[in-house]
Write a protein that holds these residues in place. Structure first.
Motif, PDB file in Angstrom:
ATOM      1  N   LYS A 308       0.831  -1.194   0.000  1.00 22.36           N
ATOM      2  CA  LYS A 308       0.000   0.000   0.000  1.00 22.36           C
ATOM      3  C   LYS A 308       0.866   1.244   0.000  1.00 22.36           C
ATOM      4  CE  LYS A 308      -3.382  -2.522   2.730  1.00 22.36           C
ATOM      5  NZ  LYS A 308      -4.121  -2.563   3.998  1.00 22.36           N
ATOM      6  N   ASP A 309       0.329   2.296  -0.606  1.00 26.42           N
ATOM      7  CA  ASP A 309       1.003   3.582  -0.573  1.00 26.42           C
ATOM      8  C   ASP A 309       0.712   4.269   0.743  1.00 26.42           C
ATOM      9  OD1 ASP A 309       2.255   3.457  -2.980  1.00 26.42           O
ATOM     10  OD2 ASP A 309       0.508   4.159  -4.094  1.00 26.42           O
ATOM     11  N   ASP A 310       1.390   5.383   0.973  1.00 28.36           N
ATOM     12  CA  ASP A 310       1.221   6.098   2.223  1.00 28.36           C
ATOM     13  C   ASP A 310      -0.129   6.785   2.328  1.00 28.36           C
ATOM     14  OD1 ASP A 310       3.721   5.305   2.886  1.00 28.36           O
ATOM     15  OD2 ASP A 310       4.695   7.130   2.164  1.00 28.36           O
ATOM     16  N   ASN A 311      -0.770   7.065   1.201  1.00 28.28           N
ATOM     17  CA  ASN A 311      -1.978   7.876   1.262  1.00 28.28           C
ATOM     18  C   ASN A 311      -3.125   7.282   0.468  1.00 28.28           C
ATOM     19  OD1 ASN A 311      -0.843   8.190  -1.197  1.00 28.28           O
ATOM     20  ND2 ASN A 311      -1.268  10.360  -1.388  1.00 28.28           N
ATOM     21  N   SER A 312      -3.060   6.040   0.071  1.00 27.22           N
ATOM     22  CA  SER A 312      -4.138   5.471  -0.720  1.00 27.22           C
ATOM     23  C   SER A 312      -4.259   4.000  -0.420  1.00 27.22           C
ATOM     24  CB  SER A 312      -3.870   5.688  -2.217  1.00 27.22           C
ATOM     25  OG  SER A 312      -2.684   5.033  -2.594  1.00 27.22           O
ATOM     26  N   GLU A 313      -5.231   3.358  -1.085  1.00 22.06           N
ATOM     27  CA  GLU A 313      -5.426   1.936  -0.866  1.00 22.06           C
ATOM     28  C   GLU A 313      -4.330   1.151  -1.551  1.00 22.06           C
ATOM     29  OE1 GLU A 313      -8.881   0.470  -2.804  1.00 22.06           O
ATOM     30  OE2 GLU A 313      -8.809   1.981  -4.339  1.00 22.06           O
ATOM     31  N   GLU A 314      -4.438  -0.188  -1.498  1.00 25.34           N
ATOM     32  CA  GLU A 314      -3.379  -1.027  -2.052  1.00 25.34           C
ATOM     33  C   GLU A 314      -3.174  -0.736  -3.519  1.00 25.34           C
ATOM     34  OE1 GLU A 314      -7.172  -3.392  -2.447  1.00 25.34           O
ATOM     35  OE2 GLU A 314      -6.232  -2.129  -0.954  1.00 25.34           O
ATOM     36  N   GLU A 315      -1.891  -0.691  -3.912  1.00 24.23           N
ATOM     37  CA  GLU A 315      -1.561  -0.342  -5.290  1.00 24.23           C
ATOM     38  C   GLU A 315      -1.014  -1.514  -6.068  1.00 24.23           C
ATOM     39  OE1 GLU A 315       1.602   2.370  -7.719  1.00 24.23           O
ATOM     40  OE2 GLU A 315       1.477   2.506  -5.569  1.00 24.23           O
ATOM     41  N   CYS A 316      -0.110  -2.255  -5.479  1.00 23.77           N
ATOM     42  CA  CYS A 316       0.545  -3.333  -6.229  1.00 23.77           C
ATOM     43  C   CYS A 316       0.651  -4.532  -5.328  1.00 23.77           C
ATOM     44  CB  CYS A 316       1.940  -2.889  -6.684  1.00 23.77           C
ATOM     45  SG  CYS A 316       2.860  -4.170  -7.526  1.00 23.77           S
ATOM     46  N   SER A 317       0.158  -5.668  -5.749  1.00 22.28           N
ATOM     47  CA  SER A 317       0.264  -6.891  -4.976  1.00 22.28           C
ATOM     48  C   SER A 317       1.008  -7.913  -5.796  1.00 22.28           C
ATOM     49  CB  SER A 317      -1.125  -7.421  -4.598  1.00 22.28           C
ATOM     50  OG  SER A 317      -1.873  -7.663  -5.759  1.00 22.28           O
ATOM     51  N   ARG A 318       1.732  -8.770  -5.104  1.00 21.57           N
ATOM     52  CA  ARG A 318       2.617  -9.701  -5.781  1.00 21.57           C
ATOM     53  C   ARG A 318       2.213 -11.126  -5.466  1.00 21.57           C
ATOM     54  NH1 ARG A 318       8.557  -9.375  -3.894  1.00 21.57           N
ATOM     55  NH2 ARG A 318       7.858 -10.808  -2.314  1.00 21.57           N
ATOM     56  N   ASN A 319       2.175 -11.940  -6.499  1.00 25.45           N
ATOM     57  CA  ASN A 319       1.971 -13.367  -6.314  1.00 25.45           C
ATOM     58  C   ASN A 319       3.308 -13.975  -5.962  1.00 25.45           C
ATOM     59  OD1 ASN A 319       1.228 -16.009  -6.375  1.00 25.45           O
ATOM     60  ND2 ASN A 319       0.184 -15.896  -8.335  1.00 25.45           N
ATOM     61  N   GLU A 320       3.532 -14.253  -4.667  1.00 28.50           N
ATOM     62  CA  GLU A 320       4.851 -14.625  -4.173  1.00 28.50           C
ATOM     63  C   GLU A 320       5.161 -16.078  -4.493  1.00 28.50           C
ATOM     64  OE1 GLU A 320       6.985 -12.929  -1.960  1.00 28.50           O
ATOM     65  OE2 GLU A 320       5.827 -11.372  -1.035  1.00 28.50           O
ATOM     66  N   GLU A 321       5.250 -16.399  -5.762  1.00 30.79           N
ATOM     67  CA  GLU A 321       5.655 -17.736  -6.142  1.00 30.79           C
ATOM     68  C   GLU A 321       7.174 -17.810  -6.109  1.00 30.79           C
ATOM     69  OE1 GLU A 321       4.035 -18.376  -9.924  1.00 30.79           O
ATOM     70  OE2 GLU A 321       1.999 -18.711  -9.239  1.00 30.79           O
ATOM     71  N   SER A 322       7.693 -18.840  -5.463  1.00 26.23           N
ATOM     72  CA  SER A 322       9.145 -18.998  -5.451  1.00 26.23           C
ATOM     73  C   SER A 322       9.622 -19.422  -6.821  1.00 26.23           C
ATOM     74  CB  SER A 322       9.539 -20.045  -4.396  1.00 26.23           C
ATOM     75  OG  SER A 322       9.083 -21.309  -4.809  1.00 26.23           O
ATOM     76  N   SER A 323      10.927 -19.296  -7.006  1.00 23.94           N
ATOM     77  CA  SER A 323      11.496 -19.683  -8.281  1.00 23.94           C
ATOM     78  C   SER A 323      11.369 -21.178  -8.513  1.00 23.94           C
ATOM     79  CB  SER A 323      12.974 -19.280  -8.334  1.00 23.94           C
ATOM     80  OG  SER A 323      13.668 -19.875  -7.265  1.00 23.94           O
ATOM     81  N   LEU A 550       5.256 -35.193   3.524  1.00 24.05           N
ATOM     82  CA  LEU A 550       4.988 -33.803   3.158  1.00 24.05           C
ATOM     83  C   LEU A 550       5.726 -32.894   4.122  1.00 24.05           C
ATOM     84  CD1 LEU A 550       1.149 -33.971   2.411  1.00 24.05           C
ATOM     85  CD2 LEU A 550       3.066 -34.290   0.854  1.00 24.05           C
ATOM     86  N   VAL A 551       6.598 -32.064   3.584  1.00 21.74           N
ATOM     87  CA  VAL A 551       7.387 -31.124   4.387  1.00 21.74           C
ATOM     88  C   VAL A 551       6.796 -29.727   4.197  1.00 21.74           C
ATOM     89  CG1 VAL A 551       9.666 -30.156   4.817  1.00 21.74           C
ATOM     90  CG2 VAL A 551       9.431 -32.541   4.075  1.00 21.74           C
ATOM     91  N   LYS A 552       6.351 -29.131   5.283  1.00 21.69           N
ATOM     92  CA  LYS A 552       5.744 -27.797   5.218  1.00 21.69           C
ATOM     93  C   LYS A 552       6.826 -26.743   5.077  1.00 21.69           C
ATOM     94  CE  LYS A 552       1.827 -25.470   5.545  1.00 21.69           C
ATOM     95  NZ  LYS A 552       0.703 -25.682   4.606  1.00 21.69           N
ATOM     96  N   ARG A 553       6.646 -25.846   4.100  1.00 22.26           N
ATOM     97  CA  ARG A 553       7.602 -24.773   3.839  1.00 22.26           C
ATOM     98  C   ARG A 553       6.846 -23.456   3.745  1.00 22.26           C
ATOM     99  NH1 ARG A 553      11.326 -25.910  -1.076  1.00 22.26           N
ATOM    100  NH2 ARG A 553      12.650 -24.474   0.059  1.00 22.26           N
TER     101      ARG A 553
END
Length: 827
Positions: A308-323, A550-553
């Motif tokens: 989120k920016d300092d003065n507005s709602e969320e701007e950019c979200s990332r799909n945190e997929e690992s390599s 199954l190993v939780k990561r």
């Protein structure tokens, strides 16, 4: 004397006596009052002396150091007057200096090396203050100061009094002269945060600084009262509202998604601004509206981190997929610098429109608080005349304070560096291509902010750091030329066969149940591995079937094979591979190191069909078998290491243990070693590309004077143990059973190369871990236990063994064992 004369004489004497008595009484009263006043004054002075005087605040090291220094000097002068220090004799000057250095604070003394005072400076407060000022206050650039003054704007949460005080401080250092008052008025009128008030002030011809500040205060109070009124509901209007009623739906749609209450949707009105959630530790929302527990486990967006920016709602979200889990995508990292043509800095980014990716050139503005795009440009990208927009509550203004009309907002998918993002763009009524804000540019990896700059005191150290930095950049350029090494999964040439002992009976394990809560994640991981060719479905009969673990990561789960019976039946190839002791002699002249880590190392090895059938495993969704070497096979580490050693064979300056690669540079000087290192790195990258070996970008460590490798620290001076392992041994609690003693002895044996006479010092503890020895913890064991911990605290760096030096071997025997010590004669 007749009677009348005698009577007059007596009256005269009586009158004289009365006057004398009045004089005596008056002087007595005056003396009494003087004594009382003196006592009262002394009592007041004594009370004042007993009042504790707080010390002034230490010298602040953040912000404008000139302002910080002036504030500290004024506070110090007030403090010295309050405690009477300014009346001390000159013989106490050294004591005054000690007081000053104590009050100034430990961080300031550490940063400026106790200000390096000379003997002449340390005997005078004035000299000490001048010396401190010369250290902390740098020469100002008046152009930059004036630029800061004219470009400053009132922040959304900043009061007008705070803003005017900040402006006056900037005006003072800008040296505006006679125009200071007029320019302060100009900034208050044009840089306050109320657009309608700025327009109103511009129509007032006789506006002054005090009048402008008063108008802003009035607007501030009005805004605050209006916000408070939004929370007040008259009793006559309170009704019971069902969740199914239209009034409840209307209230729910109008409430704020950050705080959960209803308030005016204006800048700075939300009480959640600047706060943190107690559930997910996220910013700018309260726990009652937190979405952390509402996200479905089946939804791919569960790994999306909102930015989120300092003065507005969320701007950019990332799909945190690992390599390890992301799709095979090409990295978009082109940056175009048009500053020499009076342009800005642009970046190329992939946007997704109608299931297809399109390359778009975006401007970057590190001074912007939100990302935006012009309506015409958006229509051109979407190939629609009137593209639909989502409503937006964001208000924008230009640098000069002019409003920018916001038509709405859009959410568009984009990708960069094998990661997917969701970017929020404000659509404006201006012809402009996509503009990325500072936060979006940083999240996408286009820019990095330098928060600290460290200057070394010694010139030699500074030159070494510069040299390392230059060659580190060259090494990074070599890495950038081989981007394909960080994409997808590797595949070494040829196949591997797992041999089975014919005397062993094939085993089909009973299926192990998978928890219901993990089935969705397991299904998703199986589909992903099958799409990438790591596993395939097995519908035919197989003599060997194992379970999985199954190993939780943090990024998901890892599927490992649990072949208990298969591992017992496998024939070990008994392969020989390099150890740390064989590598260390090669590092005698090494001055610079780099480390790399292979990506899913075992998966580089391809199994033949018969070996693949051996790795069949149960799942709730059917049976699968591995086409690559899986995690869990007992022979996997040595098979992969031998394969990796075949890849790097004959390469100078490159060694490997398990899946870790070490690159080192050798030379008589640091520059020679850096050149040698970069040549070795270039040859290694080419060899890895030829053999289709993939690397982990997150574990890349280039051009360092010390690196962590295989549990130890490699430095230019020699080998030393890992500090984290030393700390674990130093803080090990007193054992209470044999198992804890055995664990402690095993940890200490890891440091055996660093400790002299370790076997002798561990005599009692070694006896204690024997099964036939009864458990007892006496002062003898406690003493030996403490001795070992003290020895560990004094470990030195070991010099690398040099085979060219003369060697002397001394042997000895004892009641506890046989040992040998080698002595190297240094020339």
């Amino acid at each position: 004397m007749d009677p009348n004369q005698f009577k007059m004489f007596l009256e005269h004497q009586t009158h004289i006596f009365q006057q004398l008595m009045q004089t005596v009484n008056a002087s007595t009263t005056a003396s009494t009052l003087t004594i009382q006043q003196r006592q009262q004054s002394e009592q007041q002075r004594s009370c004042a002396a007993n009042v504790p005087v707080p010390q002034p605040s230490p010298l602040a090291l953040d912000g404008d150091m000139e302002v910080n220094y002036d504030f500290f000097v004024r506070s110090w002068n007030d403090y010295s007057k309050a405690i009477g220090m300014d009346q001390w004799p000159p013989s106490d000057n050294a004591k005054k200096v000690s007081f000053l250095l104590t009050v100034i604070g430990e961080p300031a003394r550490k940063k400026y090396f106790n200000f390096e005072l000379t003997e002449e400076e340390s005997v005078s407060i004035e000299s000490v203050l001048r010396a401190i000022k010369s250290k902390v206050v740098t020469k100002r650039n008046i152009i930059i100061d004036r630029l800061d003054f004219f470009s400053t704007l009132q922040a959304s949460r900043e009061s007008i009094d705070e803003f005017s005080s900040r402006l006056k401080g900037l005006a003072k250092v800008s040296k505006l002269g006679a125009l200071e008052s007029e320019l302060l008025t100009y900034k208050i009128v044009t840089a306050n945060r109320w657009q309608h008030l700025r327009t109103k002030m511009l129509t007032i011809t006789d506006i002054t600084l005090d009048k402008a500040i008063d108008l802003c205060r009035a607007e501030e109070i009005t805004e605050k009262r209006s916000q408070e009124l939004t929370y007040i509901v008259p009793e006559s209007e309170v009704h019971k509202v069902n969740k199914s009623s239209s009034r409840f739906k209307q209230w729910k749609s109008s409430r704020c998604k950050f705080c959960g209450d209803v308030h005016e949707f204006s800048k700075g009105a939300c009480p959640a601004l600047g706060k943190r959630c107690h559930r997910c530790n996220g910013k700018k929302h309260f726990e009652k509206v937190c979405r952390a527990t509402e996200k479905s486990k089946n939804n791919r967006s569960r790994r999306v981190r909102e930015v989120k920016d300092d003065n507005s709602e969320e701007e950019c979200s990332r799909n945190e997929e690992s390599s390890d889990e992301s799709e095979q995508e090409y990295e978009i990292s082109k940056i175009f610098d048009n500053t020499d043509k009076r342009g800005g800095v642009a970046a190329e980014l992939d946007f997704k429109f109608k299931n297809s990716w399109k390359s778009v050139l975006c401007d970057q503005d590190t001074g912007a608080n939100t990302s935006l795009i012009g309506f015409n440009h958006w229509a051109e990208l979407t190939e629609e005349r009137s593209p639909s927009l989502q409503p937006s509550s964001v208000r924008l203004q230009s640098f000069g304070g002019n409003p920018i009309k916001v038509l709405g907002q859009v959410k568009v998918k984009c990708r960069r560096s094998n990661r997917k993002y969701r970017l929020i763009l404000q659509v404006v009524d201006v012809n402009h291509r996509p503009l990325l804000s500072a936060k979006a540019s940083r999240e996408l990896g286009f820019i990095k902010f330098c928060e600290t700059v460290k200057l070394e005191a010694e010139e030699s150290t500074n030159s070494s750091e510069k040299l390392l930095h230059v060659y580190r950049l060259k090494a990074q350029q070599s890495i950038d030329e081989y981007q394909e090494l960080f994409e997808g999964y590797g595949k070494l040439p040829g196949t591997v066969t797992l041999e089975i002992n014919d005397s062993c009976t094939p085993s089909i394990q009973s299926p192990r149940r998978v928890p219901i809560a993990m089935r969705n994640e397991l299904k998703k991981e199986l589909n992903y591995l099958e799409e990438n060719g790591i596993i395939v479905k097995e519908t035919n009969h197989s003599d060997w079937v194992s379970n999985l673990v199954l190993v939780k990561r943090p990024t998901g789960i890892r599927i490992c094979l649990d072949p208990v019976s298969l591992n017992k039946a496998l024939l070990r190839p008994n392969l020989q591979f390099a150890t740390l002791d064989e590598i260390l002699p090669e590092l005698g002249k090494a001055r610079v190191f780099s480390t790399m880590d292979t990506k899913k190392g075992f998966w580089h090895v391809v199994l033949d069909m018969e070996s693949s059938k051996l790795t069949t495993f149960w799942t709730p969704f059917g049976r699968y078998r591995w086409t690559r070497l899986p995690f869990g096979i007992a022979l996997a580490p040595e098979i992969f290491q031998v394969k990796l050693q075949e890849v790097i064979q004959d390469l100078k300056g490159v060694e490997c243990i398990a899946d870790d690669l070490l690159i080192f540079g050798i030379g008589d000087t640091l520059e020679e070693a850096l050149k040698n290192h970069n040549q070795c790195l270039q040859f290694l990258l080419l060899r890895l590309k030829e053999n289709n070996v993939k690397l982990n970008r997150s574990k890349l460590n280039l051009c360092q004077t010390s690196v962590r490798f295989y549990g130890h620290i490699l430095t230019t001076q020699g080998l030393r143990p890992d500090e984290t392992k030393l700390a674990t041994i130093k803080n090990y609690p007193t054992p209470t059973n044999k198992k804890e003693v055995h664990r402690f002895v095993g940890m200490v044996n890891y440091l055996s190369r660093y400790i002299r006479d370790l076997s002798v010092n561990l005599t009692c503890l070694r006896k204690l871990i024997v099964e036939t020895t009864p458990w007892q913890w006496t002062p003898t064991e406690q003493k030996e236990f403490e001795l070992i911990k003290n020895v560990v605290s004094n470990i030195d760096t070991l010099q690398y063994y040099d085979v060219t030096k003369p060697l002397t071997i001394e042997c000895d025997a004892s009641c506890f064992g046989l040992g040998a010590a080698k002595e190297i004669t240094l020339k």
